[in-house]
Write a protein that holds these residues in place. Structure first.
Motif, PDB file in Angstrom:
ATOM      1  N   TYR A 139       2.030  -3.001   4.240  1.00 34.54           N
ATOM      2  CA  TYR A 139       1.214  -3.028   3.000  1.00 34.54           C
ATOM      3  C   TYR A 139      -0.114  -3.036   3.073  1.00 34.54           C
ATOM      4  O   TYR A 139      -0.745  -4.067   3.797  1.00 34.54           O
ATOM      5  CB  TYR A 139       1.648  -4.179   1.764  1.00 34.54           C
ATOM      6  CG  TYR A 139       0.731  -4.380   0.560  1.00 34.54           C
ATOM      7  CD1 TYR A 139       0.926  -3.400  -0.251  1.00 34.54           C
ATOM      8  CD2 TYR A 139      -0.002  -5.429   0.491  1.00 34.54           C
ATOM      9  CE1 TYR A 139       0.069  -3.508  -1.295  1.00 34.54           C
ATOM     10  CE2 TYR A 139      -0.612  -5.506  -0.717  1.00 34.54           C
ATOM     11  CZ  TYR A 139      -0.742  -4.390  -1.573  1.00 34.54           C
ATOM     12  OH  TYR A 139      -1.337  -4.609  -2.879  1.00 34.54           O
ATOM     13  N   HIS A 140      -0.949  -1.916   2.597  1.00 34.25           N
ATOM     14  CA  HIS A 140      -2.224  -1.799   2.939  1.00 34.25           C
ATOM     15  C   HIS A 140      -2.637  -1.937   4.320  1.00 34.25           C
ATOM     16  O   HIS A 140      -3.644  -2.488   4.781  1.00 34.25           O
ATOM     17  CB  HIS A 140      -3.147  -2.751   1.987  1.00 34.25           C
ATOM     18  CG  HIS A 140      -3.023  -2.570   0.305  1.00 34.25           C
ATOM     19  ND1 HIS A 140      -4.154  -2.931  -0.382  1.00 34.25           N
ATOM     20  CD2 HIS A 140      -2.332  -1.825  -0.236  1.00 34.25           C
ATOM     21  CE1 HIS A 140      -4.092  -2.674  -1.538  1.00 34.25           C
ATOM     22  NE2 HIS A 140      -2.999  -1.793  -1.364  1.00 34.25           N
ATOM     23  N   GLN A 141      -1.850  -1.232   5.046  1.00 35.62           N
ATOM     24  CA  GLN A 141      -2.136  -1.213   6.444  1.00 35.62           C
ATOM     25  C   GLN A 141      -1.629   0.294   6.785  1.00 35.62           C
ATOM     26  O   GLN A 141      -0.895   0.927   6.354  1.00 35.62           O
ATOM     27  CB  GLN A 141      -1.232  -2.212   7.254  1.00 35.62           C
ATOM     28  CG  GLN A 141      -1.603  -3.522   6.903  1.00 35.62           C
ATOM     29  CD  GLN A 141      -0.854  -4.551   7.537  1.00 35.62           C
ATOM     30  OE1 GLN A 141      -0.859  -4.479   8.960  1.00 35.62           O
ATOM     31  NE2 GLN A 141      -0.297  -5.592   6.989  1.00 35.62           N
ATOM     32  N   PRO A 142      -2.434   0.574   8.056  1.00 38.62           N
ATOM     33  CA  PRO A 142      -2.067   1.869   8.364  1.00 38.62           C
ATOM     34  C   PRO A 142      -0.803   2.163   9.097  1.00 38.62           C
ATOM     35  O   PRO A 142      -0.325   3.269   9.138  1.00 38.62           O
ATOM     36  CB  PRO A 142      -3.033   2.137   9.809  1.00 38.62           C
ATOM     37  CG  PRO A 142      -4.228   1.249   9.689  1.00 38.62           C
ATOM     38  CD  PRO A 142      -3.416  -0.067   8.834  1.00 38.62           C
ATOM     39  N   SER A 143       0.140   1.198   9.159  1.00 40.37           N
ATOM     40  CA  SER A 143       1.469   1.296   9.498  1.00 40.37           C
ATOM     41  C   SER A 143       2.250   1.693   8.382  1.00 40.37           C
ATOM     42  O   SER A 143       3.559   1.833   8.399  1.00 40.37           O
ATOM     43  CB  SER A 143       1.935   0.029   9.945  1.00 40.37           C
ATOM     44  OG  SER A 143       1.729  -1.191   9.101  1.00 40.37           O
TER      45      SER A 143
END
Length: 561
Positions: free
Chosen positions: A504-508
């Motif tokens: 969540y809200h990460q490049p992943s």
């Protein structure tokens, strides 16, 4: 699911959905049904997959607001609407509604220092200890102002609650907690359920209205329902704002780490935990601290125009066509951040390429209905949700169909591609007189309604439907629960927790070929049936009496042309 003939206000329609909806829709119509001339196309989970795959690809660079990838996403969505044969509903006969915005990037030479009256002070580090943005949209702001602890920063007359009492915040800095007073009483701040008073957006708005120059929101993971990394990632890059009007704004809208807040009040011998406990009481009084915030906020400002993408299936009835059922989803995400190590792109596959995929598939299916509905069907993919629901806020103020004539908004946001759902989440639907139809539809689909598992997190106020609710439109989001066919609820909870922690809200948050879009297709079908039912009602949907948005609904309908 079985095929059925759905008899409604706008005639007959054969769809893949659930038995029972036919009778309910037909019972509320005023006109006889005609026979269908052809079947609409089936909802196709693989079409949803292809939309998600493209929208979350590296080519779109995370669909950042004001970034090239965001414009690519808007162009793609418009081309899909056009290919379905839907009418443009944006500006000047286009699919685009221009949203004037200003990008504000807080620069590295921004500094915060806290200084007590006796001269003791300490500095804090941007992004590590605090995040801030200059909402007043000026390049430089220098602040030297006293700090006032205002508890939760809430004034709620309906609950006989006032954290401000007689304190004057003009020219001062507000220090406050996110969330709202702890309660198990459903008649007091709705018990465990968060109201808008608990949201950080309300606190920034309210303190600005009261003349504060800066606000420091104390971050606690349990109160905010997300960790510091989410705050940092959301606030640490360029943030976008609607172009400034005469609304009061803060020079430093800020979050600070919990340990920073402890150190801050500790400068003058205060205990933050005791202050928190005091803030739970109605007789709480603001505390002017003998501490100043000395801040230099340096910003780079960039004016630009972002776009909402709007399309419409016009209704067949000359009068009812002025009314509409609205579907929404945000297409933006956090973009690309060159300063990140490794992967620099916030692809946003689940958040919210999935919602866009569902909305586009709904648009395709609606465009193929054999008989045009009496009311119009409006589709809106909006920008800048991640910047504070800005695109939907602009839409609410500049909708091609006035809010008083929009029957309902059905929103889709971050629908996980995990398989066949056995539950549906529709938190907020119970606040409307449309809920009996929602409940019956879920039964027909074999979907249990999952109550909001964390009402204290205030999810209702964290997606685009809220912007429409604020202008009176009965609105809610549709999503899956945590129980999936072939899996336990514990498995579903593990998937949700893993996503929140690791993507969540990460490049992943990236597209994976193994994603199963069966559930996204089910949610699309569910949304279609609800939209069909709303379009067939003899009257527009309303909020239940006493709801916080009821007065906005009445006002919007009074002012609607």
């Amino acid at each position: 699911m079985k095929r059925f003939v759905a008899l409604g206000l706008f005639a007959a329609l054969v769809v893949i959905c659930a038995p029972g909806m036919v009778e309910r829709a037909a019972a509320q119509t005023k006109k006889p049904a005609a026979q269908p001339r052809r079947l609409p196309e089936q909802i196709d989970k693989e079409k949803i997959r292809e939309h998600v795959k493209y929208l979350s690809s590296d080519k779109l660079e995370g669909r950042g607001t004001g970034q090239p990838g965001g414009d690519l996403a808007a162009d793609y969505i418009a081309k899909q609407f056009s290919s379905y044969g839907l009418k443009p509903a944006g500006d000047n006969g286009t699919y685009f509604q221009n949203v004037p915005m200003v990008g504000v990037r807080t620069l590295g030479d921004t500094t915060f220092a806290f200084t007590a009256a006796d001269g003791r002070s300490f500095d804090v580090k941007n992004l590590t200890d605090f995040v801030t943005n200059n909402e007043s949209q000026t390049e430089t702001a220098d602040i030297d102002a006293p700090i006032v602890f205002v508890g939760y920063g809430i004034k709620a007359p309906e609950y006989d609650w006032d954290d401000y009492k007689t304190v004057d915040l003009r020219g001062k800095v507000a220090l406050l907690f996110v969330n709202e007073p702890t309660s198990d009483d459903p008649d007091f701040f709705k018990g465990k359920a968060l109201t808008y008073y608990g949201r950080w957006t309300y606190k920034l708005e309210e303190t600005a209205r009261r003349g504060a120059v800066a606000t420091l929101i104390i971050h606690r993971t349990d109160l905010a329902s997300y960790g510091w990394d989410v705050v940092r990632n959301s606030w640490g890059t360029e943030r976008s704002y609607l172009k400034r009007d005469d609304t009061p704004k803060l020079q430093a809208a800020s979050w600070i780490q919990l340990e920073v807040a402890r150190k801050l009040v500790g400068l003058v011998g205060l205990d933050l935990e005791k202050m928190f406990q005091r803030a739970q009481m109605k007789d709480f009084k603001p505390l002017v601290l003998p501490i100043h915030l000395k801040a230099h906020v340096a910003s780079k400002l960039t004016s630009f125009v972002s776009k909402n993408v709007l399309a419409m299936l016009p209704g067949a009835d000359p009068e009812l066509a002025k009314e509409a059922v609205l579907y929404t989803a945000h297409y933006d995400h956090l973009g690309i951040d060159p300063s990140l190590p490794g992967d620099k792109i916030y692809n946003g596959a689940v958040d919210n390429a999935t919602g866009c995929g569902i909305l586009l598939e709904l648009a395709r299916i609606w465009a193929a209905v054999p008989v045009t509905p009496q009311r119009s069907i409006l589709f809106a993919t909006v920008t800048a949700e991640e910047q504070g629901l800005l695109g939907s806020e602009y839409l609410g103020k500049h909708s091609p169909v006035p809010p008083g004539k929009i029957s309902i908004d059905l929103n889709f946001d971050a629908v996980p591609p995990l398989g066949t759902p056995e539950e549906v989440e529709i938190s907020g639907a119970e606040r409307t007189n449309f809920y009996p139809i929602v409940k019956a539809t879920s039964e027909d689909f074999g979907l249990a309604i999952r109550p909001d598992p964390r009402p204290e997190a205030g999810h209702f106020y964290r997606s685009d439907h809220f912007s429409l609710a604020r202008v009176g439109v009965p609105s809610f989001s549709i999503n899956e629960g945590i129980k999936y066919a072939g899996h336990t609820a514990e498995w579903g909870q593990e998937q949700a927790s893993d996503y929140t922690e690791h993507r969540y809200h990460q490049p992943s948050d990236e597209y994976k070929p193994e994603m199963d879009f069966t559930g996204d297709a089910v949610i699309a079908k569910f949304g279609f049936v609800l939209g069909f039912s709303a379009a067939a009602l003899p009257r527009l949907v309303g909020w239940l009496p006493g709801d916080e948005f009821e007065s906005a609904r009445k006002q919007s309908q009074t002012s609607a042309p």
